[in-house]
Design a protein around this motif. Structure first.
Motif, PDB file in Angstrom:
ATOM      1  N   LEU A   1       3.624  -7.953  16.866  1.00  0.00           N
ATOM      2  CA  LEU A   1       3.734  -9.240  17.683  1.00  0.00           C
ATOM      3  C   LEU A   1       2.830 -10.179  17.893  1.00  0.00           C
ATOM      4  N   THR A   2       1.635  -9.932  17.351  1.00  0.00           N
ATOM      5  CA  THR A   2       0.482 -10.935  16.944  1.00  0.00           C
ATOM      6  C   THR A   2       0.644 -11.465  15.587  1.00  0.00           C
ATOM      7  N   ASN A   3       1.340 -11.044  14.818  1.00  0.00           N
ATOM      8  CA  ASN A   3       1.245 -11.603  13.617  1.00  0.00           C
ATOM      9  C   ASN A   3       2.573 -12.354  13.425  1.00  0.00           C
ATOM     10  N   THR A   4       2.694 -13.440  13.664  1.00  0.00           N
ATOM     11  CA  THR A   4       3.896 -14.406  13.540  1.00  0.00           C
ATOM     12  C   THR A   4       4.294 -14.741  11.985  1.00  0.00           C
ATOM     13  N   ALA A   5       3.435 -14.332  11.202  1.00  0.00           N
ATOM     14  CA  ALA A   5       4.008 -14.910   9.708  1.00  0.00           C
ATOM     15  C   ALA A   5       4.684 -13.831   9.270  1.00  0.00           C
ATOM     16  N   LEU A   6       4.426 -12.648   9.537  1.00  0.00           N
ATOM     17  CA  LEU A   6       5.041 -11.719   8.895  1.00  0.00           C
ATOM     18  C   LEU A   6       6.609 -11.667   8.815  1.00  0.00           C
ATOM     19  N   GLY A   7       7.241 -11.532   7.894  1.00  0.00           N
ATOM     20  CA  GLY A   7       8.419 -11.743   7.610  1.00  0.00           C
ATOM     21  C   GLY A   7       9.430 -10.312   7.250  1.00  0.00           C
ATOM     22  N   ARG A   8       8.645  -9.631   6.458  1.00  0.00           N
ATOM     23  CA  ARG A   8       9.196  -8.184   5.978  1.00  0.00           C
ATOM     24  C   ARG A   8       8.326  -7.194   5.938  1.00  0.00           C
ATOM     25  N   LEU A   9       8.514  -6.220   6.661  1.00  0.00           N
ATOM     26  CA  LEU A   9       8.047  -4.948   6.780  1.00  0.00           C
ATOM     27  C   LEU A   9       8.852  -3.934   6.263  1.00  0.00           C
ATOM     28  N   ALA A  10       8.302  -3.089   4.987  1.00  0.00           N
ATOM     29  CA  ALA A  10       8.954  -2.118   4.314  1.00  0.00           C
ATOM     30  C   ALA A  10       8.300  -0.849   4.737  1.00  0.00           C
ATOM     31  N   LEU A  11       9.161   0.230   5.466  1.00  0.00           N
ATOM     32  CA  LEU A  11       8.734   1.416   5.710  1.00  0.00           C
ATOM     33  C   LEU A  11       9.428   2.547   5.227  1.00  0.00           C
ATOM     34  N   ASP A  12      10.195   2.338   4.071  1.00  0.00           N
ATOM     35  CA  ASP A  12      11.100   3.109   3.814  1.00  0.00           C
ATOM     36  C   ASP A  12      10.327   4.638   3.264  1.00  0.00           C
ATOM     37  N   GLY A  13      11.036   5.880   3.598  1.00  0.00           N
ATOM     38  CA  GLY A  13      10.526   6.943   3.093  1.00  0.00           C
ATOM     39  C   GLY A  13       9.449   7.437   4.176  1.00  0.00           C
TER      40      GLY A  13
ATOM     41  N   CYS B   1       5.771   2.040   2.490  1.00  0.00           N
ATOM     42  CA  CYS B   1       6.377   3.015   2.176  1.00  0.00           C
ATOM     43  C   CYS B   1       6.039   4.450   1.660  1.00  0.00           C
ATOM     44  N   LYS B   2       6.384   5.357   1.970  1.00  0.00           N
ATOM     45  CA  LYS B   2       6.462   6.587   1.707  1.00  0.00           C
ATOM     46  C   LYS B   2       4.745   7.078   1.867  1.00  0.00           C
ATOM     47  N   LEU B   3       4.575   6.860   3.191  1.00  0.00           N
ATOM     48  CA  LEU B   3       3.020   7.254   3.523  1.00  0.00           C
ATOM     49  C   LEU B   3       2.892   8.431   4.557  1.00  0.00           C
ATOM     50  N   SER B   4       4.120   8.904   4.853  1.00  0.00           N
ATOM     51  CA  SER B   4       4.159  10.132   5.935  1.00  0.00           C
ATOM     52  C   SER B   4       3.724   9.579   7.356  1.00  0.00           C
ATOM     53  N   LEU B   5       4.052   8.350   7.609  1.00  0.00           N
ATOM     54  CA  LEU B   5       3.770   8.119   8.997  1.00  0.00           C
ATOM     55  C   LEU B   5       4.131   8.689  10.068  1.00  0.00           C
ATOM     56  N   SER B   6       3.614   8.932  11.120  1.00  0.00           N
ATOM     57  CA  SER B   6       3.981   9.634  12.230  1.00  0.00           C
ATOM     58  C   SER B   6       4.477   8.829  13.218  1.00  0.00           C
TER      59      SER B   6
ATOM     60  N   LEU C   1       0.899  -1.123   0.063  1.00  0.00           N
ATOM     61  CA  LEU C   1      -0.041   0.092  -0.010  1.00  0.00           C
ATOM     62  C   LEU C   1       0.936   1.255  -0.050  1.00  0.00           C
ATOM     63  N   SER C   2       1.954   1.234  -0.577  1.00  0.00           N
ATOM     64  CA  SER C   2       3.132   2.331  -0.423  1.00  0.00           C
ATOM     65  C   SER C   2       2.525   3.464  -1.411  1.00  0.00           C
ATOM     66  N   GLU C   3       2.934   4.741  -1.050  1.00  0.00           N
ATOM     67  CA  GLU C   3       2.565   5.899  -1.518  1.00  0.00           C
ATOM     68  C   GLU C   3       1.299   6.228  -2.148  1.00  0.00           C
ATOM     69  N   ASN C   4       0.722   6.181  -1.181  1.00  0.00           N
ATOM     70  CA  ASN C   4      -0.907   6.184  -0.948  1.00  0.00           C
ATOM     71  C   ASN C   4      -1.252   7.230   0.081  1.00  0.00           C
ATOM     72  N   PRO C   5      -2.297   8.079   0.227  1.00  0.00           N
ATOM     73  CA  PRO C   5      -2.538   9.423   1.092  1.00  0.00           C
ATOM     74  C   PRO C   5      -3.305   8.819   2.140  1.00  0.00           C
ATOM     75  N   MET C   6      -2.638   7.729   2.841  1.00  0.00           N
ATOM     76  CA  MET C   6      -3.446   7.389   4.216  1.00  0.00           C
ATOM     77  C   MET C   6      -3.095   8.347   5.270  1.00  0.00           C
ATOM     78  N   THR C   7      -3.621   8.468   6.312  1.00  0.00           N
ATOM     79  CA  THR C   7      -3.261   8.932   7.375  1.00  0.00           C
ATOM     80  C   THR C   7      -2.887   8.071   8.260  1.00  0.00           C
ATOM     81  N   ASP C   8      -2.495   8.186   9.778  1.00  0.00           N
ATOM     82  CA  ASP C   8      -2.413   7.414  10.927  1.00  0.00           C
ATOM     83  C   ASP C   8      -3.519   6.541  11.081  1.00  0.00           C
TER      84      ASP C   8
END
Length: 109
Positions: A80-92, A63-68, A34-41
């Protein structure tokens, strides 16, 4: 459906409630971008609720969501509750060093 790429599709907060419901019930989705979308916190917080209930998602790209920096606690809790997730990209995103360390610790545990 195993892969859902919505990069730069102008996804705003309102669809995040539906995505939360979908993620909480879906057992086949492994990749969500869902990178580069105008979502807020608020929208990302809804999305993270679904991520926390999902057990098949392995790659999440926000990525590139302007997260606070305030989103750190919600993100950590969801991971912590999602044990399957192996990659989280938060670049930008403007992440503090403390938030980066907390997220890294979740993946190291």
């Amino acid at each position: 459906l195993t892969r859902f790429d919505m990069t730069a599709h102008r996804v705003r907060d309102s669809p995040c409630t539906n995505l939360c419901g979908m993620l909480s019930q879906n057992r086949t989705l492994t990749y969500l971008d869902l990178s580069e979308n105008p979502m807020t916190d608020a929208g990302v917080a809804q999305l993270l609720k679904g991520v926390s209930l999902n057990h098949s998602l392995k790659h999440l790209l926000l990525c590139k969501l302007s997260l606070s920096p305030q989103l750190a606690e919600l993100t950590t809790s969801a991971l912590l509750t999602n044990t399957a997730l192996g990659r989280l990209a938060l670049d930008g995103n403007s992440l503090s060093l403390k938030m980066a360390e907390r997220l890294s610790a979740v993946f190291d545990s």
